[in-house]
Scaffold this motif. Structure first.
Motif, PDB file in Angstrom:
ATOM      1  N   GLU A  34     -15.730  65.974 -21.488  1.00 34.54           N
ATOM      2  CA  GLU A  34     -16.366  66.992 -20.657  1.00 34.54           C
ATOM      3  C   GLU A  34     -16.175  68.387 -21.250  1.00 34.54           C
ATOM      4  N   TYR A  63     -21.140  63.534 -12.777  1.00 32.19           N
ATOM      5  CA  TYR A  63     -21.106  63.194 -14.202  1.00 32.19           C
ATOM      6  C   TYR A  63     -22.038  64.143 -14.950  1.00 32.19           C
ATOM      7  N   PHE A  64     -21.636  64.526 -16.140  1.00 36.46           N
ATOM      8  CA  PHE A  64     -22.233  65.685 -16.803  1.00 36.46           C
ATOM      9  C   PHE A  64     -23.255  65.356 -17.880  1.00 36.46           C
ATOM     10  N   LYS A  65     -23.481  64.086 -18.162  1.00 31.78           N
ATOM     11  CA  LYS A  65     -24.324  63.782 -19.321  1.00 31.78           C
ATOM     12  C   LYS A  65     -25.347  62.718 -18.967  1.00 31.78           C
ATOM     13  N   TRP A  88     -17.437  65.811  -7.680  1.00 35.62           N
ATOM     14  CA  TRP A  88     -17.671  65.946  -9.127  1.00 35.62           C
ATOM     15  C   TRP A  88     -18.903  65.146  -9.532  1.00 35.62           C
ATOM     16  N   SER A 111     -12.788  71.151 -18.069  1.00 37.82           N
ATOM     17  CA  SER A 111     -12.854  69.911 -17.294  1.00 37.82           C
ATOM     18  C   SER A 111     -11.712  69.840 -16.293  1.00 37.82           C
ATOM     19  N   MET A 152     -12.009  61.410 -20.404  1.00 38.76           N
ATOM     20  CA  MET A 152     -13.049  62.257 -19.838  1.00 38.76           C
ATOM     21  C   MET A 152     -12.720  63.739 -19.997  1.00 38.76           C
ATOM     22  N   TRP A 192     -10.600  67.197 -15.095  1.00 35.65           N
ATOM     23  CA  TRP A 192      -9.804  66.014 -15.422  1.00 35.65           C
ATOM     24  C   TRP A 192      -8.544  66.383 -16.205  1.00 35.65           C
ATOM     25  N   ARG A 218     -19.141  70.912 -21.441  1.00 40.84           N
ATOM     26  CA  ARG A 218     -19.128  71.997 -20.458  1.00 40.84           C
ATOM     27  C   ARG A 218     -18.173  73.145 -20.813  1.00 40.84           C
TER      28      ARG A 218
END
Length: 396
Positions: A191, A27-29, A25, A198, A187, A200, A195
């Motif tokens: 997320e 991190y998205f930001k 995975w 997620s 999270m 999570w 996105r």
């Protein structure tokens, strides 16, 4: 969360079970976008703000077009935080159209002007962010701002141990602190905003999520809501200023007022109004029943809002007479109706008007009573006598 991911990587542990996806995975930001209004995904903050403005345009825009026409530009207010300012701008674009901003058009023909209110301690009571100006609230480490975190920690200890044990059984090589487990739950929502989905969210059970929801209730209830001794007095600033506008009426005060703040600044207003009362303070040793009135997910969700509507009704006269008698036409009657996130919420002690509204005079009496009960902002917050005592900038 970034610290947790770095710790997992440094441990050289390959996660298994529920957390196996974390091995790949990302991190998205980017760090540059932390604490900023989200701009991607189906739930982007920019999209939500614009959609809210468009939606409310269908409901209230006629107030700007029916005679007598209001004064332009229309004043809007936002606290001085980048994501709050951007929320205000996207909302205004949805509500007023693309050419609303006088600062960008450099013309008097613009529809509105956004005023930025600093989030600085020197503002005293003349602020949209009283949590930054209430001195004792910031200094009191036990019953002030940190009280919410203290109570949150107590409740988290009732449900996170079971999650920790589950992950520990799947991954004996690493242990997770309660704060790390809680950040995993956070999270999921963050997320999704960026996105649209997620992994999570699939890590936790339905019971875990019910506990997380209640944990957020506890945090905000005790941080600046009814469970914090400073919450109601901080919320009284905006409530009193708004009550004065509602009393004055649209002809003299103006028809529309929009203020943009953090969710933590809406919560004190709800506390000042006592809009979602609880019989007893929220417990922290167990989860309160699902029938509880105070639910953060419904009160201050992303893009949450509270609207005060001033209704005017002309009642049908019952004093009719025949012949040359005088026909009595009663005066207009005014009522206050409260809309929270597109749902009408009646005041607990005043809902005798149409549509669960409250007669204006009764509403003003209620506000005065609440002000007497919660106290003076400067006094309760320990400010100097010369500090601003109230909001002065809300005017058209």
């Amino acid at each position: 969360m970034l610290a947790l991911l770095q710790r997992i990587k440094a441990s050289n542990v390959t996660l298994k079970g529920d957390l196996e996806f974390v091995n790949n995975w990302q991190y998205f930001k980017p760090s540059a976008h932390h604490d900023q209004l989200t701009t991607t995904g189906p739930y982007a903050g920019t999209l939500s703000a614009f959609a809210a403005g468009t939606k409310l345009r269908t409901r209230y825009f006629s107030l700007l077009t029916i005679p007598p026409l209001p004064h332009f530009p229309l004043n809007l207010w936002a606290s001085d935080c980048t994501r709050v300012r951007e929320t205000a701008r996207y909302f205004a674009t949805g509500f007023l159209g693309l050419d609303w901003d006088s600062s960008s058009l450099k013309t008097a023909a613009a529809t509105a002007q956004l005023h930025i209110i600093p989030e600085t301690p020197d503002r005293g009571g003349d602020t949209l962010t009283p949590g930054d100006t209430c001195l004792k609230y910031r200094q009191d480490m036990q019953t002030g701002h940190d009280y919410g975190l203290i109570q949150l920690s107590k409740f988290r200890s009732t449900y996170l141990p079971a999650i920790a044990a589950r992950f520990q059984a799947q991954n004996p090589g690493i242990r997770f602190a309660y704060g790390e487990l809680y950040s995993m739950q956070e999270m999921c929502g963050f997320e999704i905003l960026v996105r649209g989905s997620s992994p999570w969210c699939d890590v936790f059970t339905q019971e875990d999520w019910l506990n997380f929801e209640y944990a957020r209730d506890v945090l905000h209830y005790y941080r600046a809501g009814p469970g914090n001794r400073f919450g109601p007095v901080m919320g009284s600033l905006w409530l009193n200023a708004t009550a004065e506008l509602l009393k004055t009426g649209p002809e003299a005060a103006g028809r529309l007022f929009f203020s943009f703040v953090h969710d933590g600044d809406i919560i004190p207003l709800l506390a000042a109004l006592d809009l979602f009362p609880t019989v007893e303070p929220l417990p922290v040793t167990h989860r309160a029943p699902s029938s509880r009135a105070w639910r953060t997910s419904q009160i201050v969700p992303m893009n949450g809002r509270i609207i005060f509507e001033r209704l005017t009704c002309n009642p049908t006269s019952r004093n009719t007479s025949k012949g040359g008698g005088v026909h009595h036409v009663p005066a207009d009657e005014h009522f206050i109706r409260i809309n929270v996130n597109d749902g009408i919420v009646s005041l607990p002690s005043c809902a005798s008007g149409p549509g669960s509204s409250c007669p204006l005079e009764e509403f003003l009496t209620l506000v005065r009573q609440r002000e007497e009960k919660v106290g003076d902002f400067r006094t309760v917050c320990g400010l100097e006598a010369g500090a601003p005592a109230k909001i002065t900038f809300l005017h058209q």
